[in-house]
Design an enzyme around this catalytic site. Structure first.
Site, PDB file in Angstrom:
ATOM      1  N   LYS A  72       0.823  -1.218   0.000  1.00 37.33           N
ATOM      2  CA  LYS A  72       0.000   0.000   0.000  1.00 37.33           C
ATOM      3  C   LYS A  72       0.851   1.260   0.000  1.00 37.33           C
ATOM      4  CE  LYS A  72      -4.415   1.510   1.364  1.00 37.33           C
ATOM      5  NZ  LYS A  72      -4.727   2.005   0.040  1.00 37.33           N
ATOM      6  N   GLY A 124       6.320   0.689   5.930  1.00 34.52           N
ATOM      7  CA  GLY A 124       7.241  -0.241   5.267  1.00 34.52           C
ATOM      8  C   GLY A 124       7.376   0.042   3.783  1.00 34.52           C
ATOM      9  N   CYS A 125       6.251   0.346   3.143  1.00 42.04           N
ATOM     10  CA  CYS A 125       6.262   0.602   1.697  1.00 42.04           C
ATOM     11  C   CYS A 125       6.998   1.906   1.391  1.00 42.04           C
ATOM     12  CB  CYS A 125       4.839   0.637   1.162  1.00 42.04           C
ATOM     13  SG  CYS A 125       3.969  -0.932   1.447  1.00 42.04           S
ATOM     14  N   THR A 126       6.839   2.886   2.255  1.00 42.34           N
ATOM     15  CA  THR A 126       7.554   4.157   2.077  1.00 42.34           C
ATOM     16  C   THR A 126       9.054   3.934   2.224  1.00 42.34           C
ATOM     17  OG1 THR A 126       5.645   5.429   2.833  1.00 42.34           O
ATOM     18  CG2 THR A 126       7.800   6.510   2.972  1.00 42.34           C
ATOM     19  N   SER A 154      10.433   2.040  -0.811  1.00 44.38           N
ATOM     20  CA  SER A 154      10.459   2.909  -1.993  1.00 44.38           C
ATOM     21  C   SER A 154      11.570   3.948  -1.895  1.00 44.38           C
ATOM     22  CB  SER A 154       9.099   3.586  -2.166  1.00 44.38           C
ATOM     23  OG  SER A 154       8.100   2.612  -2.432  1.00 44.38           O
TER      24      SER A 154
END
Length: 155
Positions: free
Chosen positions: A39, A44-46, A49
């Site tokens: 998401k 974690g995704c930030t 990325s």
């Protein structure tokens, strides 16, 4: 069923930020890194990325192009990309076609409920379109550096 290492990856075309769409066939001649994440704008995704962003120059020097993929909308992706200054496109896979091709939709427990979601995973495809490396159940921190080493090892 998922693609095995050493197999050609079937062509796909998907909506993306920037150019509007990405086709795997159109990327022949370049190594491709596809990182699937659950998401936009989550911790974690930030982090994942940002780490791909920070190593982008080294990936490019190794002949690789990076794409992040989630089920989020293009609008959400554009906002996330802008907020994090991501210098690569994000693919919107709202219909889960690419996610299913790579078998990353898994049943997860979220607050005691069973839900279908993306298992954080990364795939490296060589310049001829063959899958050369994969990581599943990825921990975000430090993962981009591991992927970079694998890309460099392809020569």
């Amino acid at each position: 069923m998922s693609i095995a290492i050493g197999q050609a990856v079937p062509d796909f075309t998907a909506a993306s930020t920037g150019s509007g769409s990405v086709s795997l066939a159109g990327l022949r001649g370049r190594k491709v890194v596809l990182y699937f994440y659950p998401k936009d704008s989550t911790p974690g995704c930030t982090l994942e990325s940002q780490q791909f962003r920070d190593l982008r120059g080294e990936f490019e020097a190794a002949g690789a192009v990076i794409f992040g993929i989630s089920r989020d909308s293009l609008k959400s992706h554009e906002k996330f990309r802008g907020n994090e200054c991501l210098p690569f496109d994000l693919i919107s896979d709202a219909d889960e076609a690419v996610c299913r091709l790579f078998d990353v939709i898994k049943t997860k427990n979220m607050y005691g409920k069973q839900v279908q979601g993306i298992e954080r995973s990364t795939f490296v495809i060589d310049a001829e379109g063959v899958l050369r490396a994969e990581w599943r159940k990825v921990k975000a921190d430090g993962h981009a550096a591991v992927v970079l080493e694998a890309v460099k090892a392809l020569g």
